[in-house]
Design an enzyme around this catalytic site. Structure first.
Site, PDB file in Angstrom:
ATOM      1  N   GLY A   1       2.184   5.880   5.618  1.00  0.00           N
ATOM      2  CA  GLY A   1       2.104   4.649   6.413  1.00  0.00           C
ATOM      3  C   GLY A   1       2.976   3.569   5.817  1.00  0.00           C
ATOM      4  O   GLY A   1       3.896   3.866   5.048  1.00  0.00           O
ATOM      5  N   ASN A   2       2.720   2.337   6.184  1.00  0.00           N
ATOM      6  CA  ASN A   2       3.469   1.227   5.579  1.00  0.00           C
ATOM      7  C   ASN A   2       2.579  -0.002   5.519  1.00  0.00           C
ATOM      8  O   ASN A   2       1.445   0.013   5.979  1.00  0.00           O
ATOM      9  CB  ASN A   2       4.763   0.962   6.375  1.00  0.00           C
ATOM     10  CG  ASN A   2       4.479   0.590   7.809  1.00  0.00           C
ATOM     11  OD1 ASN A   2       3.873  -0.442   8.086  1.00  0.00           O
ATOM     12  ND2 ASN A   2       4.882   1.452   8.744  1.00  0.00           N
ATOM     13  N   ARG A   3       3.109  -1.090   4.966  1.00  0.00           N
ATOM     14  CA  ARG A   3       2.275  -2.247   4.659  1.00  0.00           C
ATOM     15  C   ARG A   3       2.136  -3.244   5.814  1.00  0.00           C
ATOM     16  O   ARG A   3       1.630  -4.340   5.623  1.00  0.00           O
ATOM     17  CB  ARG A   3       2.824  -2.964   3.418  1.00  0.00           C
ATOM     18  CG  ARG A   3       2.630  -2.163   2.138  1.00  0.00           C
ATOM     19  CD  ARG A   3       2.971  -2.983   0.919  1.00  0.00           C
ATOM     20  NE  ARG A   3       4.404  -3.261   0.842  1.00  0.00           N
ATOM     21  CZ  ARG A   3       4.937  -4.474   0.893  1.00  0.00           C
ATOM     22  NH1 ARG A   3       4.179  -5.542   0.999  1.00  0.00           N
ATOM     23  NH2 ARG A   3       6.245  -4.629   0.821  1.00  0.00           N
TER      24      ARG A   3
END
Ligand code: CTP
Length: 419
Positions: free
Chosen positions: A219-221
């Protein structure tokens, strides 16, 4: 797109005149917070209490939070002098809570107290927040009165919803919406303007999560803040808004239809369903471009993996790009580009490749901009070659500027609800 213009950062509440009518129900205590929050947002709030409301809450509580005198009776010198002025000057009349008795009197057009008289005299939008025992709400008389208020008088009714009612009274529909929701609804009735009030808006937001195994993901932030802010702002302006978001800790924006998804493919499917009806699509999601090829259904065990775990990633759909084939002619599309170098040229390439009318470019390396912060510093690039660098501002303000810039390109004549 239009060239640089003065930024319109004024929220819908500021300087607006709101009459807050309070009728006699347990939920009357929550109206104090509504009055306080509207006042804090810059509205001028004049409170009108019915006789039975005074049994639940004192005028002084409202005077303390609004700094304005409270009206309680038509038969006082002040009440008879001010009620018509208030009715004429109001930008919105909000009644919270609205009891069964009030709905009955309002639907009959009675003018037997200050609040009902004011309702007859005003031409401002009227927002009612019913609250009562669930059996009273479902009684045919109340059903008919609510219907009349809605359909014949054009009042907007919000709630009630299921939830704990007054002591020992179960949890059927009867509970008033929470103060923060009523403030949002007030903002929508104050802020609804053409062409926004007749269009449908689609927004993507948040990250996507691509499973590696039963418990892990790539995923990412991204927090979702930018997209949620755009969805809220479009709703406040009167649009029907669908927000398709990956996992985000943010609560659903009031009034917005929210579809929560996990993966890029789920986001693509939801977007392909909604985009054909959208007059404006804003792609603020940070979609994972790749996903693990063979996610395991089980949790991957350390002992089975050995000292290395090589993961093969395969390409994910380009959600914004694919939606080109279903976006209706004449609709407007806005994209985002988060870059770590050559910001303007790369953003321009994406604008072309994905068929955007406007792209919001930001540099991932900038302090206070990008993922998981409340501010952003962006440059808006349009099809005509225009570039507008905005200063560092809150994401809510960025959302307002983006919508201001696309406004003149939106269709202005389609049919639609204005609230
Ligand atoms: N976007 C999308 N689906 C993807 C990737 C991006 O809908 N799979 C959208 C984003 O929401 C954004 C725009 O496309 O509005 C550009 O996103 P970005 O991640 O900057 O572009 P990519 O096409 O992924 O290019 P790259 O990662 O190579 O810079």
């Amino acid at each position: 797109m239009a060239g640089p213009r003065a930024l319109s950062l004024r929220p819908p509440w500021e300087g607006r005149k709101v009459v807050l009518g309070v009728t006699g129900g347990i939920a009357a205590y929550k109206a104090v917070q509504v009055a306080r929050d509207l006042t804090r947002l810059g509205a001028l709030v004049d409170v009108v209490l019915t006789r039975s409301a005074e049994e639940f809450v004192r005028p002084l509580s409202f005077e303390g939070v609004t700094g304005r005198s409270v009206l309680t009776s038509l038969w006082s010198a002040e009440g008879s002098a001010r009620h018509l002025t208030l009715a004429g000057e109001a930008d919105l009349v909000l009644v919270a809570p609205a009891t069964a008795d009030f709905l009955a009197r309002a639907s009959q057009g009675r003018g037997d107290d200050l609040l009902t008289t004011l309702l007859l005299a005003t031409r401002a939008p009227v927002l009612l927040a019913p609250a009562m025992n669930d059996r009273m709400w479902s009684h045919p008389q109340t059903v008919r009165n609510a219907h009349h208020c809605r359909e014949v008088l054009g009042y907007r009714l919000v709630g009630p919803r299921d939830g704990p009612l007054a002591a020992g009274e179960g949890a059927g529909p009867g509970r008033m919406l929470e103060p923060d929701e009523l403030v949002e609804w007030s903002g929508r009735l104050l802020g609804a303007v053409s062409p926004w009030s007749s269009i449908q808006v689609l927004v993507t937001a948040g990250p996507t999560r691509e499973p590696l195994d039963a418990v892990r993901y790539v995923g990412n932030r991204s927090s979702g803040r930018m997209g949620f802010a755009v969805a809220r702002e479009a709703w406040l302006r009167g649009s029907e808004v669908t927000l398709v978001t990956g996992p985000s800790a943010l609560p659903d924006p009031v009034g917005v239809t929210v579809r929560r998804v996990e993966t890029a493919r789920e986001m693509r499917d939801a977007v392909m369903e909604v985009a054909p009806r959208a007059n404006l699509s804003v792609f603020a999601a940070a979609v994972a471009d790749f996903r693990p090829q063979d996610p395991s259904r089980e949790k991957q065990k350390r002992k089975d993996t050995g000292s290395e775990w090589a993961i093969r990633l395969v390409e994910n759909p380009d959600v914004a790009g694919e939606s080109r084939s279903v976006r209706p002619p004449g609709s407007v599309a806005v994209g985002f580009a988060l870059e770590t170098g050559e910001l303007i040229s790369r953003a321009r390439e994406k604008l072309e490749a994905k068929g955007f009318d406007l792209i919001v470019a930001n540099d991932a390396g900038e302090e206070g901009a990008g993922f998981d912060v409340t501010t952003n510093r962006v440059t808006l690039l349009d099809r005509e070659g225009g570039a507008e660098a905005l200063p560092l501002m809150g994401k809510e303000e960025v959302a307002r500027v983006i919508l201001d810039r696309v406004e003149s390109h939106l269709p202005s004549t389609s049919n639609g609800d204005d609230s």
